[in-house]
Design an enzyme around this catalytic site. Sequence first.
Site, PDB file in Angstrom:
ATOM      1  N   ASP A  51       0.471  -1.329   0.311  1.00 37.84           N
ATOM      2  CA  ASP A  51       0.364   0.189  -0.152  1.00 37.84           C
ATOM      3  C   ASP A  51       0.848   1.105  -0.315  1.00 37.84           C
ATOM      4  O   ASP A  51       1.802   1.477   0.599  1.00 37.84           O
ATOM      5  CB  ASP A  51      -0.925  -0.019   1.531  1.00 37.84           C
ATOM      6  CG  ASP A  51      -1.334  -1.457   1.595  1.00 37.84           C
ATOM      7  OD1 ASP A  51      -1.515  -1.912   0.879  1.00 37.84           O
ATOM      8  OD2 ASP A  51      -2.309  -1.252   2.632  1.00 37.84           O
ATOM      9  N   SER A  93      -0.247   0.311   7.720  1.00 42.02           N
ATOM     10  CA  SER A  93      -1.064   1.496   6.435  1.00 42.02           C
ATOM     11  C   SER A  93      -0.928   3.015   7.516  1.00 42.02           C
ATOM     12  O   SER A  93      -1.693   2.583   8.313  1.00 42.02           O
ATOM     13  CB  SER A  93      -1.427   0.850   5.353  1.00 42.02           C
ATOM     14  OG  SER A  93      -0.565  -0.114   4.737  1.00 42.02           O
ATOM     15  N   GLU A 109     -10.569  -2.518   4.440  1.00 42.38           N
ATOM     16  CA  GLU A 109      -8.923  -1.941   4.769  1.00 42.38           C
ATOM     17  C   GLU A 109      -9.235  -0.948   4.080  1.00 42.38           C
ATOM     18  O   GLU A 109      -9.651  -0.341   3.496  1.00 42.38           O
ATOM     19  CB  GLU A 109      -8.269  -2.932   4.404  1.00 42.38           C
ATOM     20  CG  GLU A 109      -8.179  -4.511   4.528  1.00 42.38           C
ATOM     21  CD  GLU A 109      -6.580  -5.232   4.362  1.00 42.38           C
ATOM     22  OE1 GLU A 109      -6.296  -6.287   5.287  1.00 42.38           O
ATOM     23  OE2 GLU A 109      -6.659  -5.490   3.174  1.00 42.38           O
TER      24      GLU A 109
HETATM   25  C1  FRU Z   1      -3.318  -3.470   2.786  1.00 44.56           C
HETATM   26  C2  FRU Z   1      -3.085  -3.735   4.578  1.00 44.56           C
HETATM   27  C3  FRU Z   1      -3.643  -3.557   5.457  1.00 44.56           C
HETATM   28  C4  FRU Z   1      -1.938  -3.161   6.577  1.00 44.56           C
HETATM   29  C5  FRU Z   1      -0.996  -3.588   5.024  1.00 44.56           C
HETATM   30  C6  FRU Z   1      -0.284  -4.192   5.922  1.00 44.56           C
HETATM   31  O1  FRU Z   1      -2.700  -4.736   1.710  1.00 44.56           O
HETATM   32  O2  FRU Z   1      -3.321  -5.680   4.694  1.00 44.56           O
HETATM   33  O3  FRU Z   1      -4.755  -3.527   5.669  1.00 44.56           O
HETATM   34  O4  FRU Z   1      -2.289  -2.347   6.882  1.00 44.56           O
HETATM   35  O5  FRU Z   1      -1.701  -4.140   4.304  1.00 44.56           O
HETATM   36  O6  FRU Z   1       1.422  -4.439   5.125  1.00 44.56           O
END
Ligand code: FRU
Length: 518
Positions: free
Chosen positions: A47, A104, A229
């Site tokens: 992300d 994230s 997310e």
């Molecule tokens: C989304 C996610 C988020 C998390 C991050 C972990 O792709 O799963 O929810 O914070 O990636 O790398």
Amino acid sequence: MKKIISTLIIAATFQSGLHAQSDSKPSEEQLYRPNFHFTPKKGWMNDPNGLYYKDDAYHLFFQYYPDGNKWGPMHWGHATSKDLVKWEETDIALYPDDLGYIFSGSAVVDKNNTSGFGDSKNNPVVAIYTYHNPNREKDGKIDVESQGIAYSLDNSKTWTKYSSNPVLKNPGIRDFRDPKVIWDAKRKQWVMALAAQDRAHLYTSKNLKNWTFQSEFGKDLGGHGGVWECPDLFPLKLEGSNEEKWVLIVNINPGGPNNGSAGQYFVGDFDGKTFKIDELFTKQLNKEKAAWLDWGKDNYASVSFDNVPQDKRIIIGWMSNWEYAQEVPTETWRSSMTVAREVSLKKTKDGYILKNIPVAQLKKYHEKSIRKTINIKAENQLVGKSEIDLSKAIIDLDLKKMSSGKYTFALKNTLGEQVLFGIDNKAKELFIDRSKSGKTDFGKNYATSVTKAPLSQVYSNAKMKLIIDKASIEIFFNDGEKVLTEIFFPNENFSELTLNTDTNGSSLVFNAYQLNIK
Ligand code: FRU
């Protein structure tokens, strides 16, 4: 004698040239390292995080594992750009610590120094992120995720984590992450949207340190094929009007319109505490179940920048899909970001459309261009091999007098590999088919089905903007009313573009630009 020597030199050079050619397969750098989409030099990326603008620079942080090419202990990598197009990777910004991995989150420019981390002359930039604690996870605990903050006083060159982290403890929800914070100018407060399993939680704060729970949203609304997310709540004026609505982007994984990860959005109103979808959007959801930001398989975790000049809302997404992201055929690095896109909100009698189009800054990289007007036949060559470099191109297609047939564009190479995409007016859909695009036999569901986006009508005129890099295509239909983003891995870069159709009588105005970008 002189002649013999030079002949020998020529022969030797030619032979070694031949030898080099027959022996050397193109490297993954040559084949897949994007020309202008951001990708880290090495390691795993997912992300985009902490997007903000300040002092003439855009900042992009990203979920990063520098020591491997699969997901691992998460850091925040960092890149900067003057124009949202050319990115320069800099040092890692945030490292995991005793509280956990750095998942994230977002960053804000604290212009009033509400946090007290800076002063009125030097506004702090505050990052708000999720701590994911691997030890608690191993112990089978529920309260694995909490929210922490860190600040920078030197435009993200160095970061200091707040000594009283976490600022938001886990309330007993396993998936409790991805804080996205904005300044709510009307109420002079910070608002945080947080993903809490199958819904979003909203919190407010006066100083970014103490957070108060206000409301939750979305338990039974929109797409719920997977966990929620990376939410993003922001105001946006309606196109051509001064009326302001609030948009909530929510990414879900899995459960996207073409399987796997995807982003959806909601439109409504926010009163400082609660976000509610309005009557028109409720009707829209009754018909469509979910509104999708992008119908392609490769745009996840799209979130927006803080503090962009002229109040523009600019987003970037991760150009991959959790179904196969860890298996894509690159070794040195894994995955890239979409181009930066500007979003706008259009209201129609059927509902709201969150349009997104590539940022205007890309135009200054237009280098070589070709323009053609074509009366469409069954088979049409649009770009030939030596015309422009299709691994760094923007193409505007203007289709006229279409009938209810199928218009199939193909990106091709000399190995017979191809990516097919286009408009099917009979089936009323847009499509991308990457089943014959080169390497396809990795991961889950990478090329097992044709990606489709439904259209509400038969179009007699339509526009498409294509952004093509070595290993990706982003298709913007009718000024971004429908978007499809997908990646591919051919064994030779694509060098031709054709159009085939089963109808006649249509025409195409076609503008292609090669980008001057490295
Ligand atoms: C989304 C996610 C988020 C998390 C991050 C972990 O792709 O799963 O929810 O914070 O990636 O790398």
